[in-house]
Scaffold this motif. Sequence first.
Motif, short mmCIF file in Angstrom:
data_model
loop_
_atom_site.label_atom_id
_atom_site.label_comp_id
_atom_site.label_asym_id
_atom_site.label_seq_id
_atom_site.Cartn_x
_atom_site.Cartn_y
_atom_site.Cartn_z
N GLY B 9 1.91 7.79 5.09
CA GLY B 9 2.00 8.76 4.00
C GLY B 9 0.78 8.71 3.09
O GLY B 9 0.19 9.73 2.76
N VAL B 10 0.38 7.48 2.71
CA VAL B 10 -0.77 7.35 1.82
C VAL B 10 -2.03 7.87 2.50
O VAL B 10 -2.84 8.58 1.89
CB VAL B 10 -0.94 5.88 1.39
CG1 VAL B 10 -2.26 5.70 0.67
CG2 VAL B 10 0.20 5.45 0.50
N ASN B 11 -2.19 7.56 3.78
CA ASN B 11 -3.38 8.04 4.47
C ASN B 11 -3.40 9.56 4.54
O ASN B 11 -4.45 10.19 4.42
CB ASN B 11 -3.44 7.44 5.88
CG ASN B 11 -3.95 6.03 5.84
OD1 ASN B 11 -4.84 5.71 5.06
ND2 ASN B 11 -3.38 5.18 6.65
N PHE B 12 -2.22 10.13 4.71
CA PHE B 12 -2.12 11.59 4.76
C PHE B 12 -2.52 12.19 3.42
O PHE B 12 -3.30 13.15 3.36
CB PHE B 12 -0.68 11.96 5.10
CG PHE B 12 -0.56 13.25 5.83
CD1 PHE B 12 -0.97 13.33 7.16
CD2 PHE B 12 -0.04 14.37 5.22
CE1 PHE B 12 -0.86 14.53 7.83
CE2 PHE B 12 0.05 15.56 5.89
CZ PHE B 12 -0.35 15.63 7.20
N VAL B 13 -2.02 11.57 2.34
CA VAL B 13 -2.37 12.05 1.00
C VAL B 13 -3.87 11.94 0.78
O VAL B 13 -4.51 12.83 0.19
CB VAL B 13 -1.58 11.26 -0.06
CG1 VAL B 13 -2.10 11.57 -1.46
CG2 VAL B 13 -0.11 11.60 0.03
#
Lengths: 174, 386, 124
Positions: B9-13
Amino acid sequence: MMMEAIAFYMLAGFLIFFSYKVISVPNPLHSALYLVLTMLGLASAFFNLGAQFIAGVQVIVYAGAVMVLFVMVLMLFDLKTEIRSFSRGLISGALKVMSAALIAGLALGGARSSVTVLDAPAGAAVPGDVTRQLGILLYTKYLFAFEILGILLLAVAVGVVAVSRMKGGTHARH
Amino acid sequence: MGIDVFEIGVNFVKMIAIFLMMVQIVPLLVWVERRGSAYIQNRLGPNRVGPLGLMQLAADAVKFLTKEEFVPKRGYPFLFYAAPVVAMVPAALAFGAIPLSSPVMVEAFEWMGQHWGPYSFKFQGYEIGIGIVFVLGVSSLAAYGVLLAGYGSANKYALYGALRASAQTISYELAMGLSIVGVILLFNSFNFAEIVGAQSAPMNFMLFGKKVELAFLPNWGIFYQPLGAVLLFSAMFAEANRLPFDLPEAEGELVAGYHTEYSGFKFNMFFIGEYGHMLVASALMVTFFFGGYTLWPWLTPETVAKWFTGMSLTQTSLLTALVLHGVFLAKVVLFLWIFIWVRWTLPRFRYDQLMDLGWRTMLPWALFNTILTAVVILIMRHPWGA
Amino acid sequence: MSQLLPVLILAIFIITFGCAMMLVSSLISIKAKKPDPVKDETYECGIPSDNSGDTKISIKFYLTAILFILFDIEIIFMYPWAMTYGDFIAAGYGVYSFCVMAFFLAVFIFGLFWEVKSKALEWE
C-alpha cells in the motif's frame, strides 16, 4: 520464489511475443519499435538476474543509441510496408524451413556447449558489489580485450566517416 | 520475504505521489514561467483569472481538454497518439529513482488484531542500486517520443524538427554522460543515497594521503567539480530542449517543430515531458553537486532530529524526512527558476553552433575534466609513505 | 520481489493517465460541424503538402547518430572504471588503474581529434 518464477515467465513470454512481432509486422518502423521493447525486456531480464550494470548498458547502448539510429534511418525512407523479399513458392519455402532449422540447431548447439551450470555463489551478492567486481575484473583480467575494444571502436569511427565521404554507390549521378 | 499489504500500500501511494508531482508541477511551472517572463520583460503576465492569475492553470486545463481532437489525414493515428504518451514516460521514471529525502522507519505496531512492521521506506519512488546508470538509460529513451511525433504527423516540418531534436539530444547525451564520470570518480558510487550521504558532512578530503577537514564548508560536489557542474547543467538544457537549445521548435524555420500538428491535451503532454526533464535535471544537479536533501551543518538527519526534543523525534521519523524534503524542494525550485530565467535571457543558437558546441567544445572539456579529476584524485588519495 | 516492479507500475500509471486524458478530451471536446478536407491536411504553411516520400536528409544526421553510438559505448566503459578507481588507489594500484584508462582515453581523444580534423562533425 514462486513470485519470482511467475515474474520470470511473464517477462519471458512478453520477450518472445515482442521478438516474434519484430519479424512478423509488415511495417518496418513498427518492427523497430518492437525491437526497442525487446531490448527493454532483455534489460529487465538482466536486471532480475542481478547484472544491474549490464542491464543499464543494454538500455543506454541498445535501446537508447542503436535503435534510435535505426528508427531515424527508417523514418527517412517512405517504407509503408515491407516488400515481400521471398516468393511464396515451394522451393523457397523449403529453403526457408531448412535455414530456420539450421540456425536453430546452431543456436542450440552453441548454447549447450557453452553453458555450464554454476553453483549459486555463497551469500546473496549485494547489487553494488556485482558492479564493483565487474569493474575490477574488466580492468585486470580482461584488460587486453578492453583496450582492444577501444581501438576497434576507433577503427569503426574512421570507417564510418570514410564511407560517408564515398561518392558513388546506388545514388551516384552518372 | 516480508512483503505484506501495508508495504504494498505504501509503495503504491509513493507511486501516486511521484506521478502527481510530475503532473502537477507543470501547470505551476507554466504559471511561474509566464509571470516570470512578464517580470523579466517588464509586463504583467496573466493576472485576470483568480488571485495573481493562479486560476489561469485551471482555465488552461479546461481549454486543453475541450480542444477539438485532430489527427492529420495522412498521419499514422496510432503513432500520432502514442508519441505524447511516450514523451512523458522517461522523465517520470528517472524522477522516481532520485531520493527526495532521508529514509523513514516505521516501528512495529498493531492494527486490526495483527502485527505489522517494522518497516523501512525510502523517500523516493524506488531505489535502484545503480541509480546513475538507470537515470541515464531511461533518459536516453526520450528521443523516441520526439521521433514518433515527427513521423506520425506525416508533416515535413515535424519530421525535420524531430530529426534535429533527436540529433541534438544524442549529441548532448555524450557531454552529459562524460561530465557525470567526474562525480562518480569523486564519490566512487552509482548510488544516489550514498552520494547524498557523502555530501552531508563538513568538507573533507585527502591531501597527499592525509585527511584534511575544513569545518566551515559543506562537502558538496560543486567545490570539487565546478567544471563538471557547468557542463552537466548546460547539457541538461539541451536534453530538455529548452532555450537556448530549442532548435527543434524554432518557429522561424520549422513552424513549431515536431509538435506542429499537435493540439489540446496531446500538446500538453509534450509540455509535461519537457517540464519533467527540467525537474529531473534540477534534481540531479542538487543531488550531485549541492548536497541533495541535506544542508550541512544546519539541516541533516541528525540535526533535525534534535529540533523537536519533546516529540521523541528520531533521524528516521516521517517529520524529519518531511523537513529534509522541504530542503530538497527549495533547492530544486531554485534550479527550476534558473531554467526559466535563462530561457528569457539568452537568444537561440544556430544549428551549426549548437552541434559545434556539443561535439567540439563540451565533449573535449568534459574529457579534460575527467582526466584532471583522475589525476588530482590519484595524487591526493595515493597512500604516500604508507 | 524484483526492484523493477515499481518502475513498471509507474510507467503504467503514466500511460494510463495519458490514454485516459485523451479519451476524456475526445469525449468532451468541441467537434467541428462538418468535415473539411482542407482542414485535415498537414499544416505546411498553406502550401500543398508534397509528401512523396523522397525527403532528402543530410547524411550528417546518420553520421552524428553512428558516432554517438561509438562514443557512448566508450563513455559507458568508463563508468565501472570511475567506480572502482578509489578501490584501486586504496589497494595501492592507483597508477595501474590510471594507466589503463589513460591508454583507453588516448584512443578516445585520438578518435575525437580525428573526427574534428576530418570535418565530419562540421555543420554548415
